[in-house]
Design an enzyme around this catalytic site. Sequence first.
Site, PDB file in Angstrom:
ATOM      1  CG  HIS A 293      -2.039   0.954   1.111  1.00 25.30           C
ATOM      2  ND1 HIS A 293      -1.934   2.285   1.418  1.00 25.30           N
ATOM      3  CD2 HIS A 293      -3.305   0.757   0.664  1.00 25.30           C
ATOM      4  CE1 HIS A 293      -3.092   2.870   1.180  1.00 25.30           C
ATOM      5  NE2 HIS A 293      -3.943   1.971   0.721  1.00 25.30           N
TER       6      HIS A 293
ATOM      7  CG  ASP B 262      -9.127  -4.014  -2.698  1.00 27.66           C
ATOM      8  OD1 ASP B 262     -10.296  -4.030  -2.286  1.00 27.66           O
ATOM      9  OD2 ASP B 262      -8.617  -3.062  -3.293  1.00 27.66           O
TER      10      ASP B 262
END
Length: 427
Positions: free
Chosen positions: A306, A363
């Site tokens: 991320h 996700d």
Amino acid sequence: MSDKATLILNDKSYELPLVKGTENEIGIDIKSLRASTGAITLDPGFKNTGSCESSITYLDGEKGILRYAGYAIEDLTNRANFLEVAYLLIFGELPNEAQYNKFFDDIKKQSYVNYNMVRILDGFPKSAHPMGVLASLTSALISFNPKTVDVESDEEMYKAIVKIMAKFPVLTAWVFRNSKDEVLTESDSDLDYVENLCQMFFKEEGKKYEQNPVIVNALNQLLILHADHEQNCSTSTVRIVGSSHAGLFASISAGISALWGRLHGGANQAVLEMLDAIMEDGGDTKKFMQKAKDKNDPFRLMGFGHRVYKNFDPRARIIKKAADEVLNDLGVSDPVLDIAKGLEEEALKDSYFVDRKLYPNVDFYSGVIYKAIGIPVEMFTVMFALGRLPGWIGQWREMRLQKQPIGRPRQIYVGPTHREFKPLAER
Ligand code: ACO
């Protein structure tokens, strides 16, 4: 600590003020930099650049903290519903009962979508990706609501917000049902926001739809977890499009397109496709770990890493637990969940991932839940958009109320210097 930063450029010293946030984040205010020094900053991907001051979402990527207007994401997912969180993100406070009821009633009154929109939907091939269709339909909504919002008017701003909150879920359900060639459904004002969504998505023609509390709860949590994430790619897009004074629906349509990419919201689809591919290949997670680490192989472990979190994405923790619960409650056993857990376990002790601080992101597990509750893979990012809608609205509203100037970065030109023009025949 000093309240200024000093920049030395060509032996000359410049003082730049510091900006401090409520969580003690420090920014160097460079608004006067070019005017006073002639230089600009260069930061492709904006890894070090703040684009605004915002009161909506706080996250600490090092500590793995996420809060909406001060409230911990863990509290909100467990104790609030999606519409309360939407109100919080848009208006800055959790609603009291009267505010909540009014907001919801106003949304219900606006949930009719002009039936000419169905003709537009009919024009898309059934094979079209739902995200492309959703972006187009959201854009088309503008034609049926052509008035641009006067942001000085609270009433007009409120009306536009209520309209998009009301019509967007209908559009997402239509996109879903159209892709399966099913009769389109309408909003039902007797149901709560998420129950209504479930009915619009899953109701079989001619049959009464029975709500499944497990599905309602899972969807509620997923939508809250996706509702905002400060200045990510799609939100920055919404803000920058809106900064030209384009309307709310147009800005959101642009946000949907930004979300679609595999490095952003499209990752949830990419994760499940990856897990399926690993399973079909025999389930050897080690082989795919090697591929992810090989710099000559374009393969990346989707759902890992991320831009901001260099620690566990707190949303991933909540979703992993929810995935276990949902699969248990629904009595579904999905081998893909085992592959996901195996990959996570290996990555967390692999020096490549540890050194680069790559952890599962929001996700990594969301697709497993969507699949279990009957949402097909190509609809995953649409579900993300549905959750992100209040965040986009809140950020757009904040940006307009702050009277933020038009977003227009600069560049360092590295192309040819002046050249003599030659006519076509002489080139
Ligand atoms: N698999 C393997 N290696 C990775 C991964 C991954 N998923 N993510 C990052 N890396 C490596 C990079 O190759 C790079 O290695 P290097 O330093 O040896 O060159 C290092 O980790 C840093 O990665 P960057 O790409 O520079 O980090 P950036 O902040 O630009 O990218 C991103 C973040 C796009 C999320 C990236 O981690 C990625 O592609 N992840 C997979 C896609 C994904 O899951 N996206 C969803 C993000 S969450 C969201 O948008 C809702």
